[in-house]
Design an enzyme around this catalytic site. Structure first.
Site, PDB file in Angstrom:
ATOM      1  N   LEU A 227       0.824   1.980   3.460  1.00  0.00           N
ATOM      2  CA  LEU A 227      -0.364   1.169   3.673  1.00  0.00           C
ATOM      3  C   LEU A 227       0.058  -0.291   3.704  1.00  0.00           C
ATOM      4  O   LEU A 227       0.360  -0.897   2.673  1.00  0.00           O
ATOM      5  CB  LEU A 227      -1.386   1.410   2.557  1.00  0.00           C
ATOM      6  CG  LEU A 227      -1.822   2.869   2.325  1.00  0.00           C
ATOM      7  CD1 LEU A 227      -2.902   2.929   1.261  1.00  0.00           C
ATOM      8  CD2 LEU A 227      -2.297   3.522   3.613  1.00  0.00           C
ATOM      9  N   ASP A 228       0.081  -0.861   4.906  1.00  0.00           N
ATOM     10  CA  ASP A 228       0.593  -2.214   5.109  1.00  0.00           C
ATOM     11  C   ASP A 228      -0.426  -3.258   4.663  1.00  0.00           C
ATOM     12  O   ASP A 228      -1.610  -3.163   4.997  1.00  0.00           O
ATOM     13  CB  ASP A 228       0.927  -2.413   6.594  1.00  0.00           C
ATOM     14  CG  ASP A 228       1.339  -3.833   6.910  1.00  0.00           C
ATOM     15  OD1 ASP A 228       2.412  -4.244   6.445  1.00  0.00           O
ATOM     16  OD2 ASP A 228       0.569  -4.521   7.601  1.00  0.00           O
ATOM     17  N   ALA A 229       0.046  -4.269   3.925  1.00  0.00           N
ATOM     18  CA  ALA A 229      -0.790  -5.407   3.508  1.00  0.00           C
ATOM     19  C   ALA A 229      -2.103  -4.950   2.897  1.00  0.00           C
ATOM     20  O   ALA A 229      -3.153  -5.581   3.066  1.00  0.00           O
ATOM     21  CB  ALA A 229      -1.044  -6.344   4.696  1.00  0.00           C
ATOM     22  N   VAL A 230      -2.052  -3.871   2.147  1.00  0.00           N
ATOM     23  CA  VAL A 230      -3.262  -3.187   1.703  1.00  0.00           C
ATOM     24  C   VAL A 230      -4.077  -4.009   0.708  1.00  0.00           C
ATOM     25  O   VAL A 230      -5.299  -3.852   0.609  1.00  0.00           O
ATOM     26  CB  VAL A 230      -2.886  -1.807   1.106  1.00  0.00           C
ATOM     27  CG1 VAL A 230      -2.108  -1.963  -0.186  1.00  0.00           C
ATOM     28  CG2 VAL A 230      -4.106  -0.941   0.899  1.00  0.00           C
TER      29      VAL A 230
END
Length: 561
Positions: A227-230
């Site tokens: 989960l990128d830059a979550v």
């Protein structure tokens, strides 16, 4: 664990439309029925991840995924059983992290059949770029055109809104002006850049579409989902707009859905923030992410070798909470981004951080900055390959190799699943031409390679590259044969002189373990081991008398059985 229904109620406080919820449950049921391939039930000492771009290697007129698959099978498969493919979707900026279409493969890379063929050779980790998408996407085009149903997909704010409390990871403006179809100018929330438009998860339709992205990736075979830059997903003006409770609830929702449709899927959160904020995404140990990126490790290992002192690294490692076998750390030293400094804050003093930044900048590293609420800026990350970060520009290659292997020997013994960036296993150096061409600092560690050239280098055309590839690969394969390094096994840190780090990993059931000793300095040291019997270094095969002080050469390490 909370149910999907409970989490929807918490996030949307009873405002989630019944018809939309019915569609959500139907999509989940359909995906569960479609997914047949089982995931690995848990992690173990054999799990080591390769982080790479899908277009890392180039051949004329061939999809890059096809080229990568052949390179992987010939050169990397025996070392890495799991591959993290950085975003391979159509994109407009940030080397893939400004996604135009979540459901397609970039034609340069190939198509979904190429992904499926690679998945036959290895387990795969996909990026779920869940906070934002490209300004060139069809979704944002619908929004700008004011098409029915798209009005609240992104976040508009009056430019006079007081957003001074919002945590800023960049120096770019938080709000970017865009002209709408009716001629009105709206100011749109853009956390990272004007080409990366933040999604509005307060809109149930956005959640539904993003859940369908996650389900698509699970159907396509993703074993791990990043989960990128979550941390930035939910926005509430007047707050920091990072790590909000509703953001955590969204992560829990993604986890609950993955558990239901594809048990064994590992959800990994990427939050480049101080350690306590980072590990908060592990939830109660059972209900949120199974892994978090161990962002404090890269700057602390770098600082330890740079200063020849284990003090800060030992103190931080001694406090790591390893109490839940349902969660672990995703350990790394290098990635497609720079070496983040926020995760070292609170562990290293600001004086130590500034000194490290200054010294590396003098040796050719680049530095990126962030805005602070008081209007000042602070160094946010160091942009450099890890090989060059550890060394001075005038070092010889033998010294470079010693320091580099030492750093990775530390990485490989820490509790968690280790991940190695492609530039590291290939002995990548600072790519200044890439920075000039791309116009941003992170390109320094994102070099792409002509296949014939890189294979020639690995065959001996480049001594340092060939040695790094061979020696680091051997060390990883050795690590995978040591049950003591199972991610769930405990770690014990021992007091020692400043230049030496001593730790033990062992199996609780049998007590069998490995005593790991690292000389972080450029001088020979002697240290007394915390055992009094004969040991064998599994790296060199050397026998060690534990009753006598052991001598370590500059930057030497031992894994002692």
């Amino acid at each position: 664990m909370e149910t999907i229904t409970d989490l929807i109620d918490k996030i949307y406080a009873g405002t989630f439309p019944e018809a939309t919820f019915a569609r959500l449950l139907a999509d989940i049921a359909t995906a569960r029925e479609a997914i047949k391939l089982p995931r690995k039930a848990h992690w173990d000492e054999q799990d080591v991840v390769l982080i790479t771009y899908a277009d890392q290697f180039r051949e004329a007129d061939k999809p890059t995924l096809s080229t990568f698959s052949r390179f992987y099978q010939q050169h990397l498969q025996s070392t890495f059983p799991l591959v993290h493919l950085l975003p391979f979707f159509p994109w407009s900026s940030d080397d893939g992290f400004s996604v135009i279409d979540y459901h397609q493969v970039d034609p340069l890379c190939g198509d979904w059949q190429d992904i499926a063929r690679l998945h036959q050779e290895t387990r795969l980790m996909f990026d779920f770029v869940c906070n934002h998408m490209s300004a060139h996407s069809a979704w944002f085009s619908h929004f700008l055109a004011q098409d029915p149903g798209w009005d609240d997909f992104f976040i508009s704010m009056p430019p006079a809104t007081d957003l001074s409390a919002v945590t800023r990871p960049r120096t770019s403006p938080l709000l970017t002006p865009f002209k709408m179809a009716d001629g009105e100018t709206r100011f749109i929330w853009t956390t990272f850049s004007a080409d990366q438009i933040d999604l509005n998860f307060a809109n149930p339709e956005v959640l539904l579409r993003m859940v369908n992205v996650l389900l698509d990736y699970l159907k396509r075979g993703a074993d791990y989902v990043r989960l990128d830059a979550v941390g930035y997903m939910w926005k509430t003006p007047g707050t920091r707009c990072i790590h909000l409770e509703k953001t955590h609830q969204l992560v829990k929702l993604f986890r609950a859905i993955a558990d239901q449709v594809a048990p064994g899927t590992v959800i990994i959160t990427e939050t480049n923030v101080p350690h306590q904020d980072n590990i908060s995404y592990l939830g109660n140990g059972h209900d949120e992410a199974q892994m978090v990126y161990q962002f404090s490790l890269p700057p602390l290992v770098l600082h330890a070798i740079h200063t020849g002192s284990a003090r800060a690294l030992r103190q931080w490692a001694s406090a790591l909470d390893l109490s839940s076998n349902d969660t672990t750390f995703f350990n790394f030293l290098a990635s497609h981004d720079g070496i983040g400094l926020n995760p070292a804050r609170g562990i290293l003093s600001e004086v130590e951080i500034v000194a490290l930044v200054r010294d590396l900048a003098l040796e050719g590293a680049l530095v990126s900055y962030k805005n602070n609420p008081d209007g000042t800026t602070s160094p946010y990350e160091i942009n450099v390959t890890y090989l060059d970060a550890l060394n001075r520009e005038d070092d010889d290659d033998a010294t470079r190799l010693k320091r580099f292997l030492l750093a990775h020997a530390i990485l490989l013994v820490f509790p968690g699943v280790p991940a190695i960036y492609i530039q590291s296993i290939l002995g990548g150096r600072n790519h200044y031409d890439g920075v000039r061409a791309a116009g941003h600092n992170r390109a320094i560690n994102r070099q792409k390679y002509d296949l014939q050239q890189i294979e020639g280098d690995l065959a001996g055309g480049n001594w340092l590259r060939q040695q790094v590839y061979t020696r680091l690969g051997q060390l990883i394969q050795l690590r995978r044969r040591q049950p003591a390094f199972h991610p769930d096994n405990p770690m014990t840190l021992y007091e020692s002189e400043n230049a030496v780090l001593v730790l033990r990993r062992h199996q609780p059931e049998s007590g069998d373990g490995l005593l790991c000793v690292f000389n972080l300095s450029g001088r020979s040291v002697e240290t007394q081991l915390p055992v009094a019997h004969t040991l064998q270094d599994v790296v060199s095969g050397e026998k060690i008398d534990g009753t006598q002080p052991v001598k370590l050469d500059a930057w030497q390490f031992m894994w002692l059985r």
